[in-house]
Enzyme design. Structure first.
Site, mmCIF file in Angstrom:
data_model
loop_
_atom_site.group_PDB
_atom_site.id
_atom_site.type_symbol
_atom_site.label_atom_id
_atom_site.label_comp_id
_atom_site.label_asym_id
_atom_site.label_seq_id
_atom_site.Cartn_x
_atom_site.Cartn_y
_atom_site.Cartn_z
ATOM 1 N N MET A 1 2.980 2.320 2.496
ATOM 2 C CA MET A 1 1.819 3.189 2.681
ATOM 3 C C MET A 1 1.728 3.717 4.120
ATOM 4 O O MET A 1 2.433 3.252 5.010
ATOM 5 C CB MET A 1 0.538 2.429 2.324
ATOM 6 N N HIS A 2 0.860 4.706 4.308
ATOM 7 C CA HIS A 2 0.385 5.190 5.617
ATOM 8 C C HIS A 2 1.378 6.033 6.404
ATOM 9 O O HIS A 2 0.999 6.660 7.389
ATOM 10 C CB HIS A 2 -0.059 4.033 6.513
ATOM 11 N N ASP B 1 2.411 0.708 -2.236
ATOM 12 C CA ASP B 1 3.139 -0.507 -2.610
ATOM 13 C C ASP B 1 2.232 -1.661 -3.009
ATOM 14 O O ASP B 1 2.532 -2.411 -3.940
ATOM 15 C CB ASP B 1 4.113 -0.931 -1.506
#
Length: 486
Positions: A77-78, A236
């Protein structure tokens, strides 16, 4: 047959799953990770794409039947992936564990204000989130910022390359600090703060929505027959939650991967008073609370590989004879910390060593320190009235019987072990099966496909000992935090 993809930090892992949940084959393809400066963490998105294609080829190379019905991607992520008007990647992706955005994070939290951020998105700014990264590029690489035509997350880049569909899902988008999580739409206020137009943002979907098919020419290259549907996928942690059956109200999953997470699913949106936990959308169509520590299994890997220079993890853990009585404490902040401290400057440390401290005490302290760090997040959830009695567990660290026992007793909850530990990739395959119509929803799919093989129950005497140790641990960060700000 369905393919699940876990686009991780060090490798992409893929599996093939039957519609009865049987894992037919798994493969893994590694790729490099770059640290251009201290605290920075980057990757080349092209490496993800090539690794994914290579992984699909490996999955199917021994299969007589090349028919695949659907594919679902769970991913780190991110991360900030930016493309120009010609779909060229403008710069290496800035990853979730990159710590360069202290200034931008402080600006968002202290100038824009945490109350405003929580109002706009349901969350406050953390250094790993995507919005601070956008502000960093705007400030430090203005020429690159001006070129941005599309802005996406790592797994969305894979979906875009495979299908041409420019989309994201609600669970992954929740971690950007650009999504109004409660209302599941882009926050106009946050886009304006970051200087981003809504036309640069992907179309939003539920994780199990079919968003397109793999391009014909790519399917032909892979030797796949028939049409291959692709679902929007998930971040995830949300994908791992699906893969461990953590769906619907009251589910809990502990992930001991590179990072560590405590994931609590719910059908309603909620926020804690200090935004210490993330309030995100879930891949099952609902919501979840999540505490995330930046270093979990990576703490043990660092200690074993880099310091002890001994890769026999099991042998070292077998030397531990007594739990709950260790006087050595480990603060697991190798990369700074996210939940609940939101402190990118703090670092790891050992405390309490004496002349009789042994090797196994240090090994044990690392395992316990990660468990204590995750309990910090559990305590915040408990303050919200969330009662957790049992949790699933996944990730590389979850393979350790010693660590699982420590976790159950530090948390005072039962720990369920699934028949498979493929987490995000298994969750991605389940989402694909739902999208293709094999199940009416994610909850039904998880109930039918996820199976528990073992339960570890807390031991009352050991729980009491760890309660005392945790009460000491939680005093340590407030004591040392000022040192790192200097």
């Amino acid at each position: 047959m369905f393919i699940g993809v876990d686009l991780g930090t060090s490798a992409v892992k893929l599996l093939a799953m039957s519609n009865e949940g049987e894992i037919l084959k798994t493969v893994s393809v590694e790729y490099p990770l770059s640290f251009p400066k201290s605290g920075w963490s980057e990757q080349n998105p092209e490496d993800w794409y090539k690794g994914t294609l290579e992984g699909i080829r490996k999955l199917l190379e021994d299969s007589g039947d090349k028919t695949v019905d659907g594919i679902g991607v769970g991913g780190q992520m991110h991360g900030l992936v930016i493309l120009d008007e010609n779909d060229n990647v403008i710069r290496p992706a800035i990853l979730w564990n990159d710590g360069r955005t202290t200034k931008e994070t402080d600006y968002l939290n202290n100038v824009i204000g945490k109350d405003k951020l929580s109002e706009y998105t349901g969350n406050i700014a953390f250094a790993g989130f995507t919005a601070p990264k956008i502000l960093w590029v705007k400030e430090n690489e203005p020429d690159n910022f001006k070129k941005i035509s599309k802005l996406m997350l790592p797994k969305d880049y894979i979906v875009y390359r495979l299908t041409g569909a420019y989309v994201s899902d609600y669970s992954d988008a929740s971690g950007m600090l650009l999504l109004d999580v409660k209302n599941k739409c882009w926050s106009k206020e946050m886009l304006e703060i970051c200087g981003i137009s809504d036309i640069t943002m992907p179309e939003l979907h539920e994780s199990f929505d079919v968003i397109g098919e793999v391009k014909t020419e790519i399917a032909q290259q892979l030797g796949i027959t028939g049409s291959l549907k692709v679902v929007a996928g998930a971040g995830d942690n949300a994908a791992a939650a699906v893969g461990t059956g953590t769906v619907g109200a009251g589910g809990c999953n502990i992930s001991l991967g590179t990072s560590g997470t405590l994931f609590i699913s719910n059908d309603k949106f909620s926020v804690d008073d200090n935004n210490s936990l993330h309030s995100f959308a879930h891949a099952d169509g609902g919501f979840h609370l999540m505490g995330c520590m930046l270093s979990a299994a990576s703490c043990n890997k660092w200690w074993m590989d880099e310091i002890l220079e001994d890769t026999d993890y099991n042998a070292n853990q077998m030397r531990i004879k007594t739990l709950g009585e260790n006087n050595v404490f480990f603060l697991p902040y190798l990369m700074g910390e996210r939940s609940p401290h939101n402190d990118p400057l703090v670092r790891a440390g050992f405390l309490g060593m004496s002349m009789d401290t042994k090797r196994e005490d240090m090994v044990q302290a690392v395992l316990e320190g990660v468990a204590f760090g995750l309990r910090d997040s559990l305590e915040i959830a408990r303050d919200l009235g969330v009662g957790i009695k049992v949790s699933n567990i996944c990730g590389g660290g979850a393979k350790s019987p010693m660590w699982r026992r420590i976790m159950a007793n530090v948390m005072n909850i039962s720990i369920e072990i699934q028949e498979n530990d493929e987490g995000p990739a298994f969750g991605g395959a389940i989402l694909a099966a739902v999208g293709c119509g094999d199940f009416k929803d994610v909850k039904e799919a998880a109930e039918k496909l996820v199976k528990v093989k073992e339960v570890i129950h807390p031991e009352p005497e050991l729980v009491a000992k760890y309660e005392e140790k945790y009460n000491t641990f939680k005093k340590l960060y407030p004591t040392v935090k000022g040192l790192y700000s200097e």
